[in-house]
Design an enzyme around this catalytic site. Sequence first.
Site, PDB file in Angstrom:
ATOM      1  N   ASP A   1       1.196  -1.354  -0.135  1.00  0.00           N
ATOM      2  CA  ASP A   1       0.049   0.070   0.073  1.00  0.00           C
ATOM      3  C   ASP A   1       0.539   1.384   0.183  1.00  0.00           C
ATOM      4  OD1 ASP A   1      -2.112  -1.313  -0.163  1.00  0.00           O
ATOM      5  OD2 ASP A   1      -2.802  -0.863   1.919  1.00  0.00           O
TER       6      ASP A   1
ATOM      7  N   ASN B   1      -4.429   9.312   2.109  1.00  0.00           N
ATOM      8  CA  ASN B   1      -5.008   7.991   3.736  1.00  0.00           C
ATOM      9  C   ASN B   1      -5.325   9.510   4.984  1.00  0.00           C
ATOM     10  OD1 ASN B   1      -4.362   5.785   2.960  1.00  0.00           O
ATOM     11  ND2 ASN B   1      -3.129   5.576   3.912  1.00  0.00           N
TER      12      ASN B   1
ATOM     13  N   THR C   1      -7.543   2.657   7.445  1.00  0.00           N
ATOM     14  CA  THR C   1      -7.203   1.680   8.456  1.00  0.00           C
ATOM     15  C   THR C   1      -5.945   2.513   8.556  1.00  0.00           C
ATOM     16  OG1 THR C   1      -6.974   1.012   6.569  1.00  0.00           O
ATOM     17  CG2 THR C   1      -8.735   0.290   7.201  1.00  0.00           C
ATOM     18  N   ALA C   2      -5.406   3.227   8.022  1.00  0.00           N
ATOM     19  CA  ALA C   2      -4.047   3.633   8.452  1.00  0.00           C
ATOM     20  C   ALA C   2      -3.364   3.873   9.944  1.00  0.00           C
ATOM     21  CB  ALA C   2      -2.822   4.373   7.289  1.00  0.00           C
ATOM     22  N   TYR C   3      -2.894   4.629  10.075  1.00  0.00           N
ATOM     23  CA  TYR C   3      -2.591   5.660  11.139  1.00  0.00           C
ATOM     24  C   TYR C   3      -3.667   6.156  12.362  1.00  0.00           C
ATOM     25  CZ  TYR C   3       0.483   9.305  14.134  1.00  0.00           C
ATOM     26  OH  TYR C   3       0.697   9.716  15.004  1.00  0.00           O
TER      27      TYR C   3
END
Length: 257
Positions: free
Chosen positions: A46, A117, A156-158
């Site tokens: 990703d 993101n 769903t990241a940081y």
Amino acid sequence: MKKFTICNRPDEQSLALADVIRISLNEAGQMENEKQPDVVFVIGGDGTFIYAVHKYMDQLDHVQFYGIHTGTLGFYTDYRDCDLEEFMTAYLTGECTEITYPLLEAVFDDKKELAINEIRIENAARTQYMKIYVNGRKFEEFRGTGICVCTQLGSTAYNRSLGGAVIQEGLRFIEMTEISGIHHIKYRSLGSPIVMCENTRLAFVSDSFDGALLGVDSDVIELNGVSRIEMHISSTHKVRMLRGRNVNYFDRLKSLF
């Protein structure tokens, strides 16, 4: 003649896949063009996908991104390296479907930054104070390390690491999550992540953002001298991704977490 380029992670497996894909596309009569491609083939994870989007940020109106993951299945890709034949067949036979994803935009001074993101205001040097406005109305005052604003893809990241909610694919929301907020009897902000409609416009105002950084996906920008930062979903920019097969979002989520 369709033009393509390849963005790959510099590991042996990704490099080998890039060579196979390049040969297959050349045999199909397509031409490699790194400067002005029609399709960017992304090989890696990703992070590689985010890098590719930022590399061609000035060409998003006509560039499509198509990814294959060299590892576990990612949120930006539907195929793993073992699915290479199916991956190429779907593209060459025109079976892929284009899906667009919004970009988050930050405006400050005369500058504009775009993220797929998240965008973060972070100050590790001192407690950052800021007033937060939602659609022009004051919402709260915040004290702490900073604020993270993310898209559905970035949830769903940081954002997730901060305790933010995971937003299901297809929901066009943005989410605001505190980064180490300070709460006691004298002052207190919401303290919880908040999910908002995609047309929400946020503003962060402070007498001083000196020492703070604006994190735009993996890039960082100094905010010295800045007093106001606005964030919203971009009305003019979006990412065009090719999807070759339908992977259930919850199966993808379960396989990763």
